[in-house]
Design a protein around this motif. Structure first.
Motif, PDB file in Angstrom:
ATOM      1  N   GLN A 221      66.893  60.105 -20.963  1.00  0.00           N
ATOM      2  CA  GLN A 221      67.467  58.764 -20.783  1.00  0.00           C
ATOM      3  C   GLN A 221      68.412  58.746 -19.565  1.00  0.00           C
ATOM      4  N   ALA A 222      68.765  57.536 -19.147  1.00  0.00           N
ATOM      5  CA  ALA A 222      69.680  57.401 -18.005  1.00  0.00           C
ATOM      6  C   ALA A 222      71.092  57.833 -18.399  1.00  0.00           C
ATOM      7  N   SER A 223      71.684  58.672 -17.575  1.00  0.00           N
ATOM      8  CA  SER A 223      73.060  59.129 -17.811  1.00  0.00           C
ATOM      9  C   SER A 223      73.996  58.321 -16.897  1.00  0.00           C
ATOM     10  N   PRO A 224      75.313  58.570 -16.949  1.00  0.00           N
ATOM     11  CA  PRO A 224      76.231  57.793 -16.098  1.00  0.00           C
ATOM     12  C   PRO A 224      75.998  57.972 -14.596  1.00  0.00           C
ATOM     13  N   THR A 225      75.329  59.061 -14.193  1.00  0.00           N
ATOM     14  CA  THR A 225      75.093  59.263 -12.762  1.00  0.00           C
ATOM     15  C   THR A 225      73.684  58.821 -12.346  1.00  0.00           C
ATOM     16  N   ALA A 226      72.908  58.286 -13.298  1.00  0.00           N
ATOM     17  CA  ALA A 226      71.534  57.862 -12.985  1.00  0.00           C
ATOM     18  C   ALA A 226      71.537  56.733 -11.970  1.00  0.00           C
ATOM     19  N   ARG A 227      70.569  56.784 -11.089  1.00  0.00           N
ATOM     20  CA  ARG A 227      70.466  55.715 -10.105  1.00  0.00           C
ATOM     21  C   ARG A 227      69.831  54.462 -10.704  1.00  0.00           C
ATOM     22  N   ILE A 228      70.110  53.332 -10.082  1.00  0.00           N
ATOM     23  CA  ILE A 228      69.546  52.064 -10.566  1.00  0.00           C
ATOM     24  C   ILE A 228      68.011  52.169 -10.518  1.00  0.00           C
TER      25      ILE A 228
ATOM     26  N   GLY B  64      64.904  52.386 -16.458  1.00  0.00           N
ATOM     27  CA  GLY B  64      65.415  51.043 -16.751  1.00  0.00           C
ATOM     28  C   GLY B  64      66.902  50.863 -16.518  1.00  0.00           C
ATOM     29  N   ASN B  65      67.542  51.826 -15.874  1.00  0.00           N
ATOM     30  CA  ASN B  65      68.994  51.721 -15.653  1.00  0.00           C
ATOM     31  C   ASN B  65      69.325  50.577 -14.696  1.00  0.00           C
ATOM     32  N   VAL B  66      70.301  49.751 -15.075  1.00  0.00           N
ATOM     33  CA  VAL B  66      70.728  48.650 -14.203  1.00  0.00           C
ATOM     34  C   VAL B  66      72.178  48.833 -13.748  1.00  0.00           C
TER      35      VAL B  66
END
Ligand code: SF4
Length: 290
Positions: A126-133, A137-139
């Motif tokens: 899953q997207a973590s706090p450093t994941a790029r947009i 599905g990270n926004v």
């Protein structure tokens, strides 16, 4: 619970960036002259947080996001130990964010290594706090630990390294450990450590990391310069690595938490505590309540 256990073989996926961190950690401890019995490794929760199982030292598997509280506690109990906290970006920058920020202010002489892979590898990507947009599905905008670290004016050592460059990573860990062992304060090192299974960024990061020590005007004792160089590098689509902050000299007052609170004391673990005196004080306290 603190334990001294035989090292087990790592359970990480073949090629995981955390192998590079483990290898660099072992070499750095040797080069910095840290005896095994004086080294405590506090692991967080997540793939990277199991690192203390794979190196023969005193180890603690901490609660999720709480490894810094335990690492600082160990340091204050016995300031002569060399204490390393190690975990992932999800552990440190999400549930552990409050502790992350305050560790810079507290300035205990411990080393915190965050293995950043921009995902929650243990729970399948899953997207973590450093994941790029756009990743899974990270926004949300990605969090940058180095810019945050540079914004807190404390006597800290701050750096970022990359698992694809183990030689430099080892050298940075050695410097951080020596900083800690001299009781100069807190050392934070973000290790870019790709998750080859859910977010394989090796090639991309190898092509885009920029050693800020090679940039004109580099001066790691000047936060403003480092902040500007990092921001400019990021705005050009690159990733700054290297030593971002290295205090040029020691302040007049003791810089680290353990020196401020304990002075030259050996700390409660090694101290010859006068239990008789404590018992008398306790009985007096109880009598006052009746
Ligand atoms: Fe490493 Fe990712 Fe495998 Fe976890 S899932 S061990 S972070 S490669």
């Amino acid at each position: 619970m603190v334990q001294t256990a035989k090292a087990k073989p790592p359970i990480w996926c073949p090629g995981c960036g955390d192998f590079g961190v483990l290898a660099a950690m072992k070499k750095a401890a040797l080069e910095a002259g840290v005896p095994t019995h004086e080294l405590v490794l506090v692991g967080g929760i997540g793939c990277s947080g199991s690192i203390h199982n794979f190196i023969e030292v005193n180890g603690i598997h901490a609660l999720h996001g709480r490894l810094l509280a335990q690492a600082v506690g160990v340091k204050l109990a016995n300031p002569n130990l060399t204490v390393v906290a190690a975990g992932g970006d999800g552990d440190g920058y999400a549930i552990g964010m409050g502790h992350f920020m305050h560790a810079f202010k507290k300035n205990a002489s411990i080393l915190y290594i965050v293995m950043n892979n921009e995902t929650y590898g243990l729970t399948k990507g899953q997207a973590s706090p450093t994941a790029r947009i756009g990743f899974e599905g990270n926004v949300e905008a990605p969090f940058d630990s180095i810019l945050t670290a540079l914004s807190i004016p404390a006597h800290n050592f701050v750096a970022r390294t990359f698992s694809g460059d183990p030689k430099t990573m080892t050298a940075v860990f050695v410097e951080a450990l020596k900083f800690n062992r001299a009781h100069k304060g807190y050392a934070f090192v973000e290790a870019l450590s790709p998750c080859v299974t859910y977010n394989d960024t090796y090639d991309e990061w190898r092509a885009n990391v920029v050693d800020i020590s090679k940039l004109p005007g580099y001066n790691p004792s000047d936060r403003i310069t480092s902040f500007r160089l990092c921001l400019e590098t990021m705005q050009s689509g690159k990733i700054p690595i290297g030593v971002m902050h290295r205090p040029s000299d020691d302040p007049v007052d003791p810089p680290s938490l353990e020196l401020k609170l304990l002075g030259d004391s050996v700390g409660p673990v090694a101290a010859d505590l006068d239990l008789t005196h404590n018992q008398a004080a306790y009985q007096k306290l109880l009598a006052g309540l009746s």
